[in-house]
Design a protein around this motif. Structure first.
Motif, mmCIF file in Angstrom:
data_model
loop_
_atom_site.group_PDB
_atom_site.id
_atom_site.type_symbol
_atom_site.label_atom_id
_atom_site.label_comp_id
_atom_site.label_asym_id
_atom_site.label_seq_id
_atom_site.Cartn_x
_atom_site.Cartn_y
_atom_site.Cartn_z
ATOM 1 N N ASP A 91 0.833 -1.214 0.000
ATOM 2 C CA ASP A 91 0.000 0.000 0.000
ATOM 3 C C ASP A 91 0.864 1.259 0.000
ATOM 4 O O ASP A 91 0.529 2.256 -0.661
ATOM 5 C CB ASP A 91 -0.924 0.002 1.219
ATOM 6 C CG ASP A 91 -2.008 -1.065 1.133
ATOM 7 O OD1 ASP A 91 -2.257 -1.569 0.024
ATOM 8 O OD2 ASP A 91 -2.591 -1.398 2.182
ATOM 9 N N ASP A 94 2.273 1.860 -3.492
ATOM 10 C CA ASP A 94 1.233 2.420 -4.348
ATOM 11 C C ASP A 94 1.076 3.920 -4.086
ATOM 12 O O ASP A 94 0.966 4.725 -5.017
ATOM 13 C CB ASP A 94 -0.094 1.698 -4.100
ATOM 14 C CG ASP A 94 -1.221 2.248 -4.956
ATOM 15 O OD1 ASP A 94 -1.286 1.918 -6.149
ATOM 16 O OD2 ASP A 94 -2.049 3.009 -4.410
ATOM 17 N N LEU A 95 1.102 4.284 -2.804
ATOM 18 C CA LEU A 95 0.989 5.688 -2.419
ATOM 19 C C LEU A 95 2.171 6.495 -2.934
ATOM 20 O O LEU A 95 2.005 7.599 -3.483
ATOM 21 C CB LEU A 95 0.894 5.788 -0.898
ATOM 22 C CG LEU A 95 0.856 7.187 -0.286
ATOM 23 C CD1 LEU A 95 -0.419 7.920 -0.704
ATOM 24 C CD2 LEU A 95 0.943 7.092 1.249
ATOM 25 N N GLU A 97 4.103 5.902 -5.496
ATOM 26 C CA GLU A 97 4.041 6.071 -6.945
ATOM 27 C C GLU A 97 3.077 7.198 -7.318
ATOM 28 O O GLU A 97 3.374 8.028 -8.192
ATOM 29 C CB GLU A 97 3.616 4.778 -7.628
ATOM 30 C CG GLU A 97 3.584 4.902 -9.141
ATOM 31 C CD GLU A 97 3.087 3.665 -9.852
ATOM 32 O OE1 GLU A 97 2.935 3.722 -11.090
ATOM 33 O OE2 GLU A 97 2.827 2.650 -9.172
ATOM 34 N N ARG A 98 1.924 7.232 -6.667
ATOM 35 C CA ARG A 98 0.956 8.288 -6.952
ATOM 36 C C ARG A 98 1.549 9.664 -6.640
ATOM 37 O O ARG A 98 1.391 10.622 -7.418
ATOM 38 C CB ARG A 98 -0.317 8.070 -6.145
ATOM 39 C CG ARG A 98 -1.088 6.823 -6.541
ATOM 40 C CD ARG A 98 -2.312 6.621 -5.643
ATOM 41 N NE ARG A 98 -2.970 5.379 -5.942
ATOM 42 C CZ ARG A 98 -3.828 5.193 -6.945
ATOM 43 N NH1 ARG A 98 -4.123 6.223 -7.735
ATOM 44 N NH2 ARG A 98 -4.382 4.026 -7.171
ATOM 45 N N MET A 99 2.246 9.744 -5.512
ATOM 46 C CA MET A 99 2.793 11.024 -5.100
ATOM 47 C C MET A 99 3.906 11.495 -6.027
ATOM 48 O O MET A 99 3.964 12.669 -6.408
ATOM 49 C CB MET A 99 3.294 10.944 -3.652
ATOM 50 C CG MET A 99 2.178 10.738 -2.630
ATOM 51 S SD MET A 99 2.801 10.511 -0.937
ATOM 52 C CE MET A 99 3.490 12.137 -0.596
ATOM 53 N N ARG A 101 4.347 10.774 -9.063
ATOM 54 C CA ARG A 101 3.785 11.091 -10.382
ATOM 55 C C ARG A 101 3.026 12.417 -10.365
ATOM 56 O O ARG A 101 2.506 12.860 -11.385
ATOM 57 C CB ARG A 101 2.860 9.969 -10.851
ATOM 58 C CG ARG A 101 3.575 8.700 -11.291
ATOM 59 C CD ARG A 101 2.598 7.722 -11.907
ATOM 60 N NE ARG A 101 3.221 6.466 -12.259
ATOM 61 C CZ ARG A 101 3.888 6.231 -13.398
ATOM 62 N NH1 ARG A 101 4.033 7.206 -14.279
ATOM 63 N NH2 ARG A 101 4.415 5.037 -13.650
ATOM 64 N N GLU A 103 0.287 13.087 -8.519
ATOM 65 C CA GLU A 103 -1.142 12.978 -8.232
ATOM 66 C C GLU A 103 -1.442 13.564 -6.846
ATOM 67 O O GLU A 103 -0.700 13.329 -5.890
ATOM 68 C CB GLU A 103 -1.572 11.505 -8.272
ATOM 69 C CG GLU A 103 -3.045 11.289 -8.005
ATOM 70 C CD GLU A 103 -3.441 9.830 -8.124
ATOM 71 O OE1 GLU A 103 -4.248 9.358 -7.283
ATOM 72 O OE2 GLU A 103 -2.941 9.146 -9.044
ATOM 73 N N ARG A 104 -2.498 14.288 -6.774
ATOM 74 C CA ARG A 104 -2.885 14.851 -5.482
ATOM 75 C C ARG A 104 -3.445 13.741 -4.606
ATOM 76 O O ARG A 104 -4.375 13.031 -4.995
ATOM 77 C CB ARG A 104 -3.924 15.963 -5.655
ATOM 78 C CG ARG A 104 -4.299 16.648 -4.353
ATOM 79 C CD ARG A 104 -5.359 17.720 -4.559
ATOM 80 N NE ARG A 104 -5.733 18.332 -3.306
ATOM 81 C CZ ARG A 104 -6.584 17.792 -2.433
ATOM 82 N NH1 ARG A 104 -7.147 16.631 -2.695
ATOM 83 N NH2 ARG A 104 -6.884 18.420 -1.307
ATOM 84 N N VAL A 105 -2.877 13.597 -3.433
ATOM 85 C CA VAL A 105 -3.309 12.553 -2.498
ATOM 86 C C VAL A 105 -4.021 13.218 -1.337
ATOM 87 O O VAL A 105 -3.464 14.080 -0.657
ATOM 88 C CB VAL A 105 -2.098 11.741 -1.987
ATOM 89 C CG1 VAL A 105 -2.556 10.731 -0.938
ATOM 90 C CG2 VAL A 105 -1.402 11.040 -3.151
ATOM 91 N N ARG A 116 3.103 8.677 4.243
ATOM 92 C CA ARG A 116 2.792 9.768 3.319
ATOM 93 C C ARG A 116 3.561 11.028 3.707
ATOM 94 O O ARG A 116 4.159 11.696 2.858
ATOM 95 C CB ARG A 116 1.289 10.059 3.317
ATOM 96 C CG ARG A 116 0.866 11.108 2.271
ATOM 97 C CD ARG A 116 -0.357 11.866 2.702
ATOM 98 N NE ARG A 116 -0.125 12.626 3.930
ATOM 99 C CZ ARG A 116 0.553 13.761 3.996
ATOM 100 N NH1 ARG A 116 1.073 14.301 2.899
ATOM 101 N NH2 ARG A 116 0.728 14.374 5.153
#
Length: 279
Positions: A91, A94-95, A97-99, A101, A103-105, A116
């Protein structure tokens, strides 16, 4: 062009060639499992013993109703712990990678919030540029593959320290995120395998040659802190990985073929006439 699939076989992960499905190569982490880890036996025994002592009345009641169930409960202590840690690590990856890239988390699970916050601090302090993330490194020459976390550009000053304003010299790094208690030496073998692979395969199956790297780094990140550490991935380190690759072939294939069927054996225990008549 097809994407790269993975399959499980004999407890190991194999990557399936996107164009030639008859070609299946072992994953990097499965190859690394060839490293001897005798400490795991003592660690597993310690977890089982601690669980037994900490939940003695419960285990006793369970044993009175189902002795085998109580044994299985204690035996599974290390397996359950490993699964929980693996789920958190997955998990967190995954977080991350989003950050990275962009992406707003928003709000995340309380268990992930410390990760995070630490990763966000890393991004502010280092300000890396993402080149690639979560693609497959594939070696045609040596027959292995693996999914790497990221390829980053990081700007460093003369002392090798990051310059978040990007005034330093750009360095292309193979990067790996680790959420374990500590960083362990086998991460160098893992990252050497990635950097010495022949090509990168994207999720859509397109392929391009593996670029050259200025180095590699592991980001060790825990709920309390983070640290970016350089990792050796030179030819000497890669040679040790290739030794494990050879050991994998021995363990999973050749060792099962080296002993043939008996060409002579004992006739078995003699059965007398008296014994036959008694039947």
């Amino acid at each position: 062009m097809g994407r790269v699939r993975t399959i499980q076989r004999g407890g190991s992960r194999f990557y399936v060639h996107p164009e030639r499905p008859e070609i299946k190569v072992p994953g990097v982490t499965s190859i690394l499992s060839m490293l001897p880890k005798p400490f795991l036996m003592y660690w597993s025994a310690k977890l089982a013993a601690e669980l037994a002592v900490d939940s003695l009345p419960f285990v006793q009641q369970m044993a009175e109703r189902d002795r085998q169930g109580a044994i299985d409960y204690l035996k599974g202590a290390s397996r359950r712990y490993t699964k929980v840690r693996a789920d958190v690590g997955s998990d967190a990856h995954d977080l991350f990678e989003r950050m990275i890239r962009g992406e707003r988390v928003g709000r995340v699970h309380p268990d992930l919030e410390p990760y995070r916050a630490q990763f966000a601090d890393f991004l502010d302090a280092v300000n890396p540029e993402l080149v690639r993330a979560e693609d497959v490194a594939w070696s045609d020459e040596h027959g292995y593959a693996g999914s790497f976390d990221a390829v980053l550009t990081v700007w460093l000053d003369e002392d090798g320290k990051p310059t978040p304003d990007r005034t330093g010299v750009p360095h292309r790094l193979m990067a790996d995120w680790k959420t374990s208690k500590a960083t362990y030496p086998d991460v160098a073998l893992q990252m050497a395998a990635y950097t010495h692979a022949d090509r990168i395969i994207a999720p859509d199956g397109t392929s391009e040659p593996m670029p050259t790297f200025d180095g590699a780094a592991v980001l060790h990140i825990t709920p309390e802190q983070w640290a970016l550490k350089p990792v050796r991935v030179d030819d000497d380190v890669f040679a040790f990985f290739l030794a494990l690759r050879k050991t994998f072939t021995w363990d999973r294939q050749v060792s099962r073929e080296v002993i043939g069927r008996a060409i002579a054996k004992s006739a078995g225990q003699l059965i007398t006439g008296t014994q036959r008549r008694a039947r």
